[in-house]
Design an enzyme around this catalytic site. Structure first.
Site, short mmCIF file in Angstrom:
data_model
loop_
_atom_site.label_atom_id
_atom_site.label_comp_id
_atom_site.label_asym_id
_atom_site.label_seq_id
_atom_site.Cartn_x
_atom_site.Cartn_y
_atom_site.Cartn_z
N GLU A 1 -29.95 -26.78 -31.39
CA GLU A 1 -31.05 -27.08 -30.47
C GLU A 1 -31.21 -25.99 -29.41
O GLU A 1 -30.25 -25.62 -28.72
CB GLU A 1 -30.83 -28.44 -29.79
CG GLU A 1 -31.99 -28.85 -28.90
CD GLU A 1 -31.88 -30.27 -28.40
OE1 GLU A 1 -32.49 -30.57 -27.36
OE2 GLU A 1 -31.19 -31.08 -29.05
N LYS B 1 -28.31 -38.90 -24.47
CA LYS B 1 -28.45 -37.93 -25.56
C LYS B 1 -28.26 -36.52 -25.02
O LYS B 1 -27.63 -35.67 -25.67
CB LYS B 1 -29.82 -38.07 -26.21
CG LYS B 1 -30.05 -37.18 -27.44
CD LYS B 1 -30.69 -35.86 -27.09
CE LYS B 1 -30.93 -35.02 -28.35
NZ LYS B 1 -31.45 -33.66 -28.03
N ASP C 1 -14.64 -35.14 -34.95
CA ASP C 1 -15.63 -36.02 -35.57
C ASP C 1 -16.68 -36.43 -34.53
O ASP C 1 -16.48 -37.36 -33.76
CB ASP C 1 -14.92 -37.26 -36.13
CG ASP C 1 -15.84 -38.16 -36.93
OD1 ASP C 1 -17.07 -37.99 -36.85
OD2 ASP C 1 -15.33 -39.05 -37.64
N HIS D 1 -37.09 -25.12 -21.59
CA HIS D 1 -36.88 -25.44 -23.01
C HIS D 1 -37.78 -24.59 -23.89
O HIS D 1 -37.33 -24.05 -24.91
CB HIS D 1 -37.15 -26.92 -23.25
CG HIS D 1 -36.97 -27.33 -24.68
ND1 HIS D 1 -35.73 -27.50 -25.25
CD2 HIS D 1 -37.87 -27.56 -25.67
CE1 HIS D 1 -35.87 -27.84 -26.53
NE2 HIS D 1 -37.16 -27.88 -26.80
#
Length: 446
Positions: free
Chosen positions: A85, A280, A296, A393
């Site tokens: 990302e 998130k 993991d 972004h």
């Protein structure tokens, strides 16, 4: 066209790819070429990757980036991050740079207890079951004595085995709730092996006991498995400074910024729609380090989100406050991580990532990972409450757009300069790209 296939796992790698190309690729040659393009030229290394999972046909690469300047508990860390990302690594690095001048990050492991459970169905007298458990509990520890020997040498092992009555939630349902310390290992295989041994010993002893009628001895062991919800394997990361020290180049009064920042966290704490996106963002930083260190991330994600909903409502994982003119921003999160075992000793880049982190213990890795999550959250909220998230972004996303358009290196340099002080949108980039292309085409002699 997709179709079923028998014995696929027994085919060679080349045969699997040939079948895939025949049934799924519009252009067989191109599809096969793309798959092989990502094979490692080192045959030994490629074989290692092939054996990580089943039915391997290629490697799916993620960029591995570096976020330097993380001052954590007085020590600088350079943090490896594996993520696709845009802006995540840059945002983490910017947050690290911001806080290194304000005392850095503080991190503290609050607990390292892991959890596993034996789930079983018992329809008999509960008082008999409790009496039996009190008698058999020492034998359950004894049954795992050989399994836990090496872990006990490292001051780990099984710390408790308790009987839990869950019949109010599900008829005849009980648990053997077991807790573990696994030191620098994540410990999944160790925990599951112990649980299966405990389950067999428990069932054997119950069926051999004179306490129960023949009907009561008919228990059913449903499953024995670790839990990825580990609320007592938890770490806290935080930053704090005087309000005046929050002054930045974002053209906002530091007190106004602090209050707006705290309000943004409060909104995430009471509004689930915001909390999910807020958390998130935290996981952007956490998952990237977890992946880079061979842990993991799916287990970490599941445990973190369960913890966010521990009081029955999904909330923010981070907290912010202003007390006596001091701004504090913190994160508490469960993290079951390991620095030995699994991929940590197999994957070359995982080993290198741990070397970059100077071979941390599992507890140190917990502190580093939590700090990365807090830094990412700070960077996101700082943008959201000042100039907005899209300006930064989209600057990072600009190269993705240009690559999609097939821009040349010269064109990329032009657009990077052109949009340096502008808010970028996909539409504007395409319009400017087409205009530049028309201009260039017009200059080509007919």
């Amino acid at each position: 066209m997709a179709t079923s296939v028998n014995g696929f796992s027994k085919l060679t790698k080349q045969e699997k790819i040939a079948w895939l190309a025949s049934h799924h690729f519009k252009n067989k040659e191109t599809g096969i070429e793309i798959l092989k393009q990502y094979w490692n030229s080192d045959i030994k290394l490629q074989r290692l990757h092939d054996e990580f999972i089943e039915n391997t046909i290629s490697n799916f690469y993620l960029p591995l980036g570096i976020a330097p300047n993380f001052l954590i508990n007085g020590k600088y860390r350079t943090i490896p991050m594996a993520i696709e990302e845009s802006s995540v690594v840059a945002a983490a690095g910017n947050a690290a740079k911001f806080w290194q001048k304000r005392g850095g990050f503080k991190a503290e492991v609050l607990g390292t207890e892991k959890v596993g459970q034996v789930h079983f169905i018992y329809a008999g007298d509960v008082d008999k079951l409790r009496e039996f458990f009190s008698q058999v509990q020492p034998k359950l520890f004894d049954a795992t004595f050989e399994l836990t020997e090496n872990m006990r040498k490292r001051n780990g092992g099984i710390t408790a085995i308790t009987l839990r009555d869950k019949t109010e939630d599900l008829q005849h349902y009980y648990q053997l709730h077991c807790t573990f310390e696994t030191r620098d290992a994540m410990g999944a295989n160790f925990i599951n092996s112990c649980l299966e041994t405990i389950a067999k010993a428990f069932e054997f002893e119950l069926k051999s006991s004179d306490l129960f009628t023949p009907r009561e001895k008919d228990i059913q062991i449903v499953m024995s498995i670790l839990s990825n919800y580990v609320p007592n394997c938890k770490v806290r990361a935080s930053v704090s400074c005087k309000i005046e020290e929050l002054r930045t180049d974002k053209n906002m009064d530091p007190l106004d910024f602090a209050h707006k920042f705290v309000r943004a966290v409060e909104i995430a704490n009471i509004e689930p729609h915001r909390a999910v996106t807020h958390n998130k963002g935290i996981m952007n930083g956490i998952d990237a380090v977890v992946l880079a260190t061979g842990n993991d991330f799916r287990a970490i994600e599941a445990g973190a989100h369960a913890y966010a909903a521990k009081d029955g409502r999904y909330r923010s994982l981070s907290q912010a406050s202003i007390v006596d003119d001091v701004f504090t921003f913190s994160l508490e999160i469960p993290l079951a991580l390991g620095t030995v075992g699994g991929l940590t000793s197999l994957h070359p880049l995982v080993k290198l990532s741990l070397e970059i982190l100077e071979h941390p213990s599992a507890e140190e890795l917990m502190e580093i990972v939590a700090t990365a999550g807090l830094a990412q959250n700070f960077a996101a909220l700082r943008s959201l409450t000042t100039e907005g998230i899209q300006k930064g972004h989209m600057k990072m996303h600009l190269l993705n757009i240009l690559n999609h358009l097939g821009a040349t290196p010269k064109q990329k340099a032009y657009f990077t300069s052109h949009f340096k002080n502008k808010t970028i949108s996909h539409k504007e980039v395409i319009a400017e790209f087409n205009a530049l292309k028309e201009k260039d085409d017009a200059q080509v002699p007919k």
